[in-house]
Design a protein around this motif. Structure first.
Motif, PDB file in Angstrom:
ATOM      1  N   LYS A 279      15.100   0.322  20.749  1.00 39.62           N
ATOM      2  CA  LYS A 279      15.125   0.626  19.320  1.00 39.62           C
ATOM      3  C   LYS A 279      16.590   0.670  18.911  1.00 39.62           C
ATOM      4  CE  LYS A 279      12.676   3.988  16.460  1.00 39.62           C
ATOM      5  NZ  LYS A 279      11.991   5.292  16.499  1.00 39.62           N
TER       6      LYS A 279
ATOM      7  N   THR B  44       7.698   7.067  24.310  1.00 41.61           N
ATOM      8  CA  THR B  44       7.433   5.677  24.683  1.00 41.61           C
ATOM      9  C   THR B  44       6.715   5.531  26.022  1.00 41.61           C
ATOM     10  OG1 THR B  44       9.660   5.548  25.596  1.00 41.61           O
ATOM     11  CG2 THR B  44       9.365   4.747  23.341  1.00 41.61           C
ATOM     12  N   GLY B  45       6.221   6.635  26.564  1.00 43.60           N
ATOM     13  CA  GLY B  45       5.441   6.539  27.812  1.00 43.60           C
ATOM     14  C   GLY B  45       4.172   5.712  27.620  1.00 43.60           C
TER      15      GLY B  45
ATOM     16  N   ASN C 285       9.283   8.631  19.108  1.00 42.53           N
ATOM     17  CA  ASN C 285      10.050   8.191  20.292  1.00 42.53           C
ATOM     18  C   ASN C 285       9.425   8.627  21.615  1.00 42.53           C
ATOM     19  OD1 ASN C 285      12.043   6.781  18.863  1.00 42.53           O
ATOM     20  ND2 ASN C 285      13.039   8.716  18.350  1.00 42.53           N
TER      21      ASN C 285
ATOM     22  N   PRO D  14      10.780  16.358  35.238  1.00 40.05           N
ATOM     23  CA  PRO D  14      11.507  15.961  36.454  1.00 40.05           C
ATOM     24  C   PRO D  14      11.601  17.071  37.499  1.00 40.05           C
ATOM     25  CG  PRO D  14      12.678  15.206  34.499  1.00 40.05           C
ATOM     26  CD  PRO D  14      11.533  16.039  34.017  1.00 40.05           C
TER      27      PRO D  14
ATOM     28  N   LEU E 132       6.874  17.780  38.889  1.00 41.83           N
ATOM     29  CA  LEU E 132       5.968  16.669  38.592  1.00 41.83           C
ATOM     30  C   LEU E 132       4.518  17.121  38.705  1.00 41.83           C
ATOM     31  CD1 LEU E 132       7.561  13.591  40.421  1.00 41.83           C
ATOM     32  CD2 LEU E 132       7.739  14.238  38.007  1.00 41.83           C
TER      33      LEU E 132
ATOM     34  N   THR F 111       0.984   2.559  34.295  1.00 39.28           N
ATOM     35  CA  THR F 111       1.013   3.844  35.007  1.00 39.28           C
ATOM     36  C   THR F 111       0.871   5.071  34.096  1.00 39.28           C
ATOM     37  OG1 THR F 111       2.404   2.733  36.636  1.00 39.28           O
ATOM     38  CG2 THR F 111       2.267   5.133  36.777  1.00 39.28           C
ATOM     39  N   PRO F 112       1.606   5.152  32.978  1.00 43.99           N
ATOM     40  CA  PRO F 112       1.435   6.343  32.134  1.00 43.99           C
ATOM     41  C   PRO F 112      -0.003   6.530  31.651  1.00 43.99           C
ATOM     42  CG  PRO F 112       3.453   5.191  31.547  1.00 43.99           C
ATOM     43  CD  PRO F 112       2.702   4.288  32.495  1.00 43.99           C
TER      44      PRO F 112
ATOM     45  N   GLN G 190       1.419  12.513  39.553  1.00 44.88           N
ATOM     46  CA  GLN G 190       2.679  11.755  39.559  1.00 44.88           C
ATOM     47  C   GLN G 190       3.224  11.663  40.982  1.00 44.88           C
ATOM     48  OE1 GLN G 190       4.448  14.239  36.482  1.00 44.88           O
ATOM     49  NE2 GLN G 190       4.485  12.516  35.035  1.00 44.88           N
TER      50      GLN G 190
ATOM     51  N   ILE H 173       1.804  11.162  28.748  1.00 46.00           N
ATOM     52  CA  ILE H 173       2.375  11.277  30.098  1.00 46.00           C
ATOM     53  C   ILE H 173       3.586  12.217  30.088  1.00 46.00           C
ATOM     54  CG2 ILE H 173       3.830   9.199  29.794  1.00 46.00           C
ATOM     55  CD1 ILE H 173       2.191  10.169  33.101  1.00 46.00           C
ATOM     56  N   GLU H 174       4.338  12.199  28.988  1.00 47.26           N
ATOM     57  CA  GLU H 174       5.539  13.045  28.906  1.00 47.26           C
ATOM     58  C   GLU H 174       5.180  14.528  28.941  1.00 47.26           C
ATOM     59  OE1 GLU H 174       5.010  10.340  27.067  1.00 47.26           O
ATOM     60  OE2 GLU H 174       6.875   9.190  26.810  1.00 47.26           O
TER      61      GLU H 174
ATOM     62  N   HIS I 198       1.959   2.772  26.452  1.00 48.20           N
ATOM     63  CA  HIS I 198       2.365   1.403  26.146  1.00 48.20           C
ATOM     64  C   HIS I 198       1.281   0.636  25.400  1.00 48.20           C
ATOM     65  CE1 HIS I 198       5.011   1.996  29.905  1.00 48.20           C
ATOM     66  NE2 HIS I 198       5.750   2.161  28.831  1.00 48.20           N
TER      67      HIS I 198
ATOM     68  N   ARG J  75       5.127   6.054  19.588  1.00 48.86           N
ATOM     69  CA  ARG J  75       6.223   5.268  20.147  1.00 48.86           C
ATOM     70  C   ARG J  75       7.394   5.116  19.172  1.00 48.86           C
ATOM     71  NH1 ARG J  75       6.013   2.193  24.294  1.00 48.86           N
ATOM     72  NH2 ARG J  75       7.221   0.604  23.183  1.00 48.86           N
TER      73      ARG J  75
ATOM     74  N   ASP K 278      10.400  -0.770  24.130  1.00 45.25           N
ATOM     75  CA  ASP K 278      10.956   0.592  24.015  1.00 45.25           C
ATOM     76  C   ASP K 278      12.343   0.577  23.390  1.00 45.25           C
ATOM     77  OD1 ASP K 278       8.673   1.414  25.355  1.00 45.25           O
ATOM     78  OD2 ASP K 278       9.649   1.495  27.307  1.00 45.25           O
TER      79      ASP K 278
ATOM     80  N   PHE L 225       8.851   5.486  36.327  1.00 40.43           N
ATOM     81  CA  PHE L 225       7.588   4.923  35.839  1.00 40.43           C
ATOM     82  C   PHE L 225       6.473   5.974  35.767  1.00 40.43           C
ATOM     83  CE2 PHE L 225       9.018   0.586  37.661  1.00 40.43           C
ATOM     84  CZ  PHE L 225       9.637   0.255  36.458  1.00 40.43           C
ATOM     85  N   THR L 226       6.420   6.853  36.750  1.00 40.99           N
ATOM     86  CA  THR L 226       5.343   7.856  36.732  1.00 40.99           C
ATOM     87  C   THR L 226       5.559   8.896  35.631  1.00 40.99           C
ATOM     88  OG1 THR L 226       6.502   9.125  38.419  1.00 40.99           O
ATOM     89  CG2 THR L 226       4.731   7.677  39.182  1.00 40.99           C
ATOM     90  N   GLN L 227       6.787   8.994  35.132  1.00 40.19           N
ATOM     91  CA  GLN L 227       7.044   9.976  34.077  1.00 40.19           C
ATOM     92  C   GLN L 227       7.114   9.334  32.684  1.00 40.19           C
ATOM     93  OE1 GLN L 227       9.906  13.238  35.342  1.00 40.19           O
ATOM     94  NE2 GLN L 227      10.184  11.777  37.003  1.00 40.19           N
ATOM     95  N   GLY L 228       6.720   8.059  32.621  1.00 39.83           N
ATOM     96  CA  GLY L 228       6.749   7.393  31.319  1.00 39.83           C
ATOM     97  C   GLY L 228       8.155   7.101  30.836  1.00 39.83           C
TER      98      GLY L 228
ATOM     99  N   ILE M 275      -2.233   7.483  34.767  1.00 36.01           N
ATOM    100  CA  ILE M 275      -2.108   8.869  35.231  1.00 36.01           C
ATOM    101  C   ILE M 275      -2.688   9.831  34.188  1.00 36.01           C
ATOM    102  CG2 ILE M 275      -0.421  10.700  35.753  1.00 36.01           C
ATOM    103  CD1 ILE M 275       1.250   8.639  37.226  1.00 36.01           C
TER     104      ILE M 275
END
Lengths: 808, 164
Positions: A41, B37-38, B35, B84, B87, B106-107, B91, B78-79, B40, B31, A39, A29-32, B110
């Motif tokens: 598709k 999609t963070g 693509n 990973p 962070l 959240t996205p 995050q 957010i991306e 919303h 989105r 979402d 969630f924190t990284q989208g 943040i």
């Protein structure tokens, strides 16, 4: 072999119950990288969008979709006439009524679904919606349930016989063509006798206004019919994926094994996502017809106007007491506005939910409740917005009645509560309206709360403030809001709780992998509650494998065992119990394996944190990890290979979380503005699985309570137009309006729950609403106010002050 | 349909070039076209902030901006804040302080907070609450979001001090 790791270290290494485990959901969630329904598709996916009624009550004379169909990229426009041959122009509701999927000759509320456009993208779909010509003939509008019960206007012709007779509804006889049901609990005559002969009686009518759960993510779905294999996959924002699968099967005729329902990540639910909506049915039909996937996601206005309102209860109460404040009787009558269709999400036998918990935390010997459900020209719904079925209404009712009685008796409201609480030694306590409260220790919680806030000091300060106000030294009054709530959650025992005939048990299936990690699947679905974190903690403690080695999976009906989903704070009380019970089955088999490996009798080994040890010889042990491997690696006489278990848990009773809340606020008499100085919340949810998550739930529930009490409503004008259809008008508090909360707890475990847990997600909302409201009312008590309706927005508070003559 | 426009923009450091109707909303560009999609969609009226991105150094609600208005812009979502293996401090802080529940806000939350801490590296609690008032959360009651942001500010400042 010497064990160099202490027992305490082994307990810590599990990350089991009681620890503040960080959430495993947060990385994505924190990284989208959450995966919400919008979402998704799929190749060739089409978009659905609704033509909706601008009228609250009208006949449909004609629908002309030709211009829309001529638009490049429009695939189809569905109307009731297209659905009729399939029998899908109406659908059953959860409340035993039926609801139009697409307007069948008339509309009953503003925003009702009239036609469903399918197009290549959402822009073309929106353009096409504008091009569908619908001719309406407007009809008289009924937005007041009391008027509706007197009116000659028939809202539901389908529920009136040709000779004008009124066939029974799903819940018995009906008194009027706009009447849905009467539901009663308790002793009518006995209660009347007690109240008629009482020393003191307080009477009040209160309106618990219509509002909406409004999760940040709206409702939506993607339907994908695979015509080659005959399989339908339906992704959606479903709080009850299995129930949705069964409903889709029943209404579509597709066999249940050919339907796979998947709830992906859900962006908050709060009750909004329990029911089945026309958007789901139309998307499924559209995908069956076109053979390609179809997505439908409602926008915010559609969400607020059409899917799942909450509350809308007019409640009149009479409460009687002796001169010294001992409550003797309670009478409650509710007029419940259900809108155009009865689509309330309640267990079948409870058309007014658990409103009969309205005797609250008090030992009230005699009580009577009657609820009349009424049709009006408003949206259907009646969901439990962050509460178990109608429990917020019940708790608000009793906690306001207590305050009104305190005024009548000229008594302190905290003391009045204290002398009427059910005592600890009375549990299990059979309440006058039927429920058996499992456990509680109200006096301890109450005293702790009052001490924490220095209650006597607050009252002294308030008295001084009133003096200062009268002397012209301040224009701010001080309100002290009190609430002691008792919830009823964890529906529920199959003997009296079902939805559409489906018993409200829940389930957990566990598979232990050879290397000592595991996956557990449940019939529930998280919408932010953190199930992947907390259910792993329950299991870690039960089976002795680290929580970090346990994956929790929910929401896919092809893999998860059948369950009734997540709402009404039922996940921990029901699925949490199933998880513990399935864990115990794992442990029972592990015990036999351990005994075999240790070459002793089964009864000679015992479980110790993460291993089985030989009784009296703790140096001889097999860890659960070793046992897991043995289950797959050894041929053990009389024991099947593998280590798996499943449990379907039918709870013997509900659970009854409770809490003591105090709110202190200053109110500016000239602007109606409220400043919440302090909010203290003591919750007793029984055994605490993850204190960090509990605290987060309390913060969130209190904030939704603040919203409802201080401004949030779905308001209609006389024509049935929704006046609060956007976030401009519908109050969602921001960080700026919300205080910091103080949280506290006591622990009274549930005696019938395997781990003693009771559920907590909804308590703060249930207890918070009356607490904020009581504070506002209390601020004006010294000036003669008995009761004023919510929501207490600035304008209404100003009006209250004005009516009390405080503006000079 | 209206004539398509040639659009060029940089999103999370990558050049993007495509033809789009000028009325296309930036949130849909991100989105559905890219693509990403963070961010919303929560309201489509600029109230909730779930779609918040950074455009040319400013926090913007991408649900009410046409893609045509973002032509030539530099967009961060957010991306683009962390990955990973590494962070962003925010995050980490949101995970550590339970600053999220359902994760839908959240996205945006943040992304907005990252801008806020650039605008004001040492905010008071009140300044955080005011600076985040454009982003709605329905789950947390904000207490732990505020805590997360204040903790991240402290973390960033001590890292800065250590570097000096």
């Amino acid at each position: 072999m010497k064990d160099e790791v202490t027992r305490e270290e082994r307990v810590d290494a599990l990350g089991g119950m009681g620890c503040k485990r960080k959430r495993v959901e947060d990385a994505r969630f924190t990284q989208g990288k959450g995966n919400y329904v919008d979402d998704i598709k799929l190749p060739g996916m089409l978009f659905g969008d609704f033509v909706r009624s601008p009228y609250a009550h009208a006949r449909i004379k004609s629908i002309d979709a030709s211009a829309a169909l001529a638009l490049d990229g429009v695939i189809a426009v569905l109307t009731a006439d297209d659905l009729r041959p399939l029998g899908l122009h109406w659908m059953p509701t959860l409340a035993g009524d039926k609801q139009m999927v697409l307007a069948d000759g008339k509309v009953l509320f503003q925003g009702q679904e009239v036609a469903y456009v399918v197009a290549k993208d959402r822009y073309i779909a929106a353009d096409a919606v504008e091009l569908v010509e619908v001719e309406y003939e407007d009809l008289p509008v009924l937005v007041d349930p009391f008027e509706a019960m007197k009116s000659d206007v028939v809202l539901r012709e389908d529920l009136v016989g040709e000779d004008g007779s009124l066939p029974d509804g799903a819940h018995g006889p009906r008194k009027h063509h706009n009447h849905i049901f009467t539901w009663e609990a308790g002793e009518k005559e006995a209660t009347k006798q007690v109240i008629d002969n009482a020393d003191v009686v307080a009477t009040e009518t209160m309106y618990y206004h219509r509002t909406h759960p409004c999760p940040l993510e709206t409702c939506g779905c993607v339907a994908s019919m695979d015509k080659v294999n005959g399989k339908l996959t339906l992704w959606g924002t479903f709080q009850a994926p299995h129930a949705i699968r069964t409903v889709v099967s029943l209404i579509s005729g597709i066999e249940e094994h050919n339907i796979r329902v998947i709830s992906p990540d859900i962006g908050g639910g709060f009750g909004n996502k329990v029911g089945a909506y026309p958007g789901y049915v139309c998307s499924v039909v559209a995908s069956i017809v076109t053979g390609v996937p179809v997505k439908w996601v409602e926008d915010r206005m559609e969400n607020l106007m059409t899917t799942a309102f909450a509350r809308d209860y007019w409640m009149t109460g009479k409460i009687s007491a002796t001169k010294d404040g001992k409550i003797t009787g309670l009478d409650c009558h509710v007029t419940a506005d259900h809108g155009g269709f009865d689509a309330c999400a309640d267990p079948t036998k409870f058309p007014a939910g658990f409103m009969n918990i309205c005797t609250g935390s008090y030992d009230i010997p005699t009580a009577y409740l009657a609820v009349d459900g009424v049709y009006t020209n408003k949206a259907p719904g009646g969901v439990s917005y962050r509460c178990s079925f109608r429990v917020t209404e019940a708790v608000y009712f009793i906690e306001r009645m207590i305050e009104v009685l305190a005024i009548e008796l000229d008594m302190d409201a905290a003391e009045l509560r204290r002398i009427n609480f059910i005592r600890k030694d009375q549990f299990p306590y059979k309440a006058a309206l039927g429920w058996e409260y499992d456990s509680g220790d109200y006096h301890t919680a109450w005293d702790k709360a009052l001490k924490a806030v220095d209650y006597d000091g607050l009252r002294a300060e308030q008295a001084q403030r009133v003096e200062d106000f009268k002397a012209g030294k301040t224009r701010k009054l001080m309100g002290i809001g009190l609430t002691h709530f008792t919830e009823i959650v964890g529906a529920g025992p199959v003997k009296n709780c079902d939805i559409l005939g489906l018993g409200m048990f829940d389930s957990c299936e566990i598979r232990i992998h050879p290397t000592g990690s595991a996956i557990a699947r449940l019939g529930t679905i998280s919408q932010g509650q953190g199930h992947a974190t907390t259910f792993a903690q329950i299991l870690a403690t039960e089976i002795g494998l680290p929580a970090d080695s346990i994956t929790i999976e929910e929401g896919d009906t092809d893999t998860a065992p059948y369950g009734l989903g997540t709402y009404g704070s039922r996940s921990t009380p029901v699925a949490g119990a199933a998880t513990a019970m399935a864990g115990r089955k794992i442990r029972a088999k592990a015990q036999m394996i351990a005994a075999y490996l240790l070459e002793v009798h089964d009864d000679d080994v015992e479980f110790d944190v993460d291993r089985f040890v030989v009784k009296g010889a703790p140096e001889k042990f097999k860890t659960m990890k070793e046992i897991a491997f043995a289950a797959y690696n050894q041929a053990i006489p009389g024991i099947e290979p593998g280590l798996e278990a499943v449990s379907y848990y039918d709870p013997p009773n509900m659970t009854y979380p409770f809490g003591a809340y105090v709110c202190v606020m200053d109110i500016d008499v000239d602007t109606g503005e409220v400043d919440i100085r302090r909010f203290y919340a003591l919750d007793d949810c029984g055994t605490r699985i993850n204190p960090m998550i509990i605290e987060g739930q309390v913060h969130g529930g209190l904030t939704e309570a603040l919203a409802v009490a201080l401004g949030q409503e779905i308001a209609y004008d006389d024509m049935g137009n929704v006046k609060t259809g956007t976030l401009m008008d519908f109050f969602l508090p921001t960080a700026w309006e919300v205080p910091n909360y103080e949280t506290d707890h006591t622990v009274t475990p549930s005696p019938h729950h395997p781990i003693g847990a009771k559920g907590v997600g909804e308590s703060p909302h249930v207890g918070g609403v009356p607490c904020f409201s009581n504070a506002v009312n209390d601020a004006f008590r010294a000036f003669g106010l008995r009761h004023t309706h919510m929501p207490h927005d600035h304008w209404r508070i100003w009006k209250t002050a004005n009516q009390l003559g405080l503006h000079g | 349909m209206s004539k398509k426009m040639h659009i060029q923009m940089t999103v999370n450091g990558e050049e993007q070039e495509f033809l789009a109707e000028p009325r296309e909303l930036l949130i849909h560009t991100l989105r559905e076209r890219l693509n990403i999609t963070g961010p919303h969609i929560g309201c489509e009226t600029s109230h909730c902030g779930a779609c918040t991105v950074t455009i040319n150094g400013k926090s913007v609600k991408s649900c009410t901006m046409f893609v045509a208005q973002a032509n030539g812009a530099e967009v961060t979502t957010i991306e683009g804040l962390g990955n990973p293996d590494s962070l962003h401090v925010l995050q980490e802080a949101f995970k550590e302080h339970h600053g999220l529940q359902c994760g839908f806000c959240t996205p945006g939350m943040i992304t907005r907070a990252s801008k806020l801490l650039e605008e004001n590296p040492t905010p008071s609690e009140e300044e955080v609450r005011f600076g985040m008032a454009g982003n709605i959360c329905r789950c947390t009651g904000y207490q732990n979001i505020v805590k997360s942001i204040l903790a991240a500010a402290e973390e960033l400042n001590s890292a800065k001090e250590a570097a000096q």
